[in-house]
Design a protein around this motif. Sequence first.
Motif, PDB file in Angstrom:
ATOM      1  N   ASP A  40       0.866  -1.170   0.000  1.00 19.38           N
ATOM      2  CA  ASP A  40       0.000   0.000   0.000  1.00 19.38           C
ATOM      3  C   ASP A  40       0.905   1.223   0.000  1.00 19.38           C
ATOM      4  O   ASP A  40       2.024   1.173   0.484  1.00 19.38           O
ATOM      5  N   TYR A  41       0.424   2.309  -0.543  1.00 19.66           N
ATOM      6  CA  TYR A  41       1.211   3.525  -0.522  1.00 19.66           C
ATOM      7  C   TYR A  41       0.289   4.717  -0.309  1.00 19.66           C
ATOM      8  O   TYR A  41      -0.909   4.652  -0.550  1.00 19.66           O
ATOM      9  N   ARG A  42       0.860   5.786   0.184  1.00 20.55           N
ATOM     10  CA  ARG A  42       0.107   7.006   0.454  1.00 20.55           C
ATOM     11  C   ARG A  42       0.275   7.952  -0.725  1.00 20.55           C
ATOM     12  O   ARG A  42       1.367   8.162  -1.206  1.00 20.55           O
ATOM     13  N   THR A  43      -0.836   8.495  -1.180  1.00 17.33           N
ATOM     14  CA  THR A  43      -0.805   9.454  -2.268  1.00 17.33           C
ATOM     15  C   THR A  43      -1.675  10.646  -1.886  1.00 17.33           C
ATOM     16  O   THR A  43      -2.491  10.558  -0.978  1.00 17.33           O
ATOM     17  N   ARG A  44      -1.484  11.742  -2.561  1.00 16.64           N
ATOM     18  CA  ARG A  44      -2.273  12.951  -2.306  1.00 16.64           C
ATOM     19  C   ARG A  44      -3.181  13.199  -3.502  1.00 16.64           C
ATOM     20  O   ARG A  44      -2.722  13.263  -4.634  1.00 16.64           O
ATOM     21  N   LEU A  45      -4.467  13.331  -3.219  1.00 16.57           N
ATOM     22  CA  LEU A  45      -5.457  13.542  -4.267  1.00 16.57           C
ATOM     23  C   LEU A  45      -6.141  14.889  -4.067  1.00 16.57           C
ATOM     24  O   LEU A  45      -6.319  15.339  -2.933  1.00 16.57           O
ATOM     25  N   THR A  46      -6.542  15.508  -5.162  1.00 13.65           N
ATOM     26  CA  THR A  46      -7.364  16.710  -5.060  1.00 13.65           C
ATOM     27  C   THR A  46      -8.761  16.281  -4.610  1.00 13.65           C
ATOM     28  O   THR A  46      -9.101  15.090  -4.633  1.00 13.65           O
ATOM     29  N   ALA A  47      -9.575  17.242  -4.226  1.00  8.96           N
ATOM     30  CA  ALA A  47     -10.940  16.929  -3.792  1.00  8.96           C
ATOM     31  C   ALA A  47     -11.716  16.237  -4.917  1.00  8.96           C
ATOM     32  O   ALA A  47     -12.417  15.252  -4.684  1.00  8.96           O
ATOM     33  N   LYS A  48     -11.553  16.717  -6.135  1.00 11.46           N
ATOM     34  CA  LYS A  48     -12.262  16.128  -7.276  1.00 11.46           C
ATOM     35  C   LYS A  48     -11.820  14.683  -7.511  1.00 11.46           C
ATOM     36  O   LYS A  48     -12.643  13.810  -7.763  1.00 11.46           O
TER      37      LYS A  48
END
Length: 97
Positions: A40-48
Amino acid sequence: MATQIKSISFLDTKDKRRRAHADMNGTFPVMVSGTGTVRDYRTRLTAKELVARVFDGDPVLELIDRSRMRVRQGGTGKMRVDAECAIISHDEYYRDK
């Protein structure tokens, strides 16, 4: 003034409500499991991006004024216009910074 989202809550695959809080860049750090892998990995997503990913999980926006806004229109499977405007406003506010 731009609408700012404090967090987005949603139901995960086990029907447990999860909450992703916005960081100081306006993105939402979430854990993503790789398909076919154990990591598993952590990613950053925009709200959309986050709402599109969890759309079937009954996403709810919590704004910085502590009001809550459902994203889906009940029964229709369509996004509510006020929620869509809040998401766009949030992403544009942080994109322009």
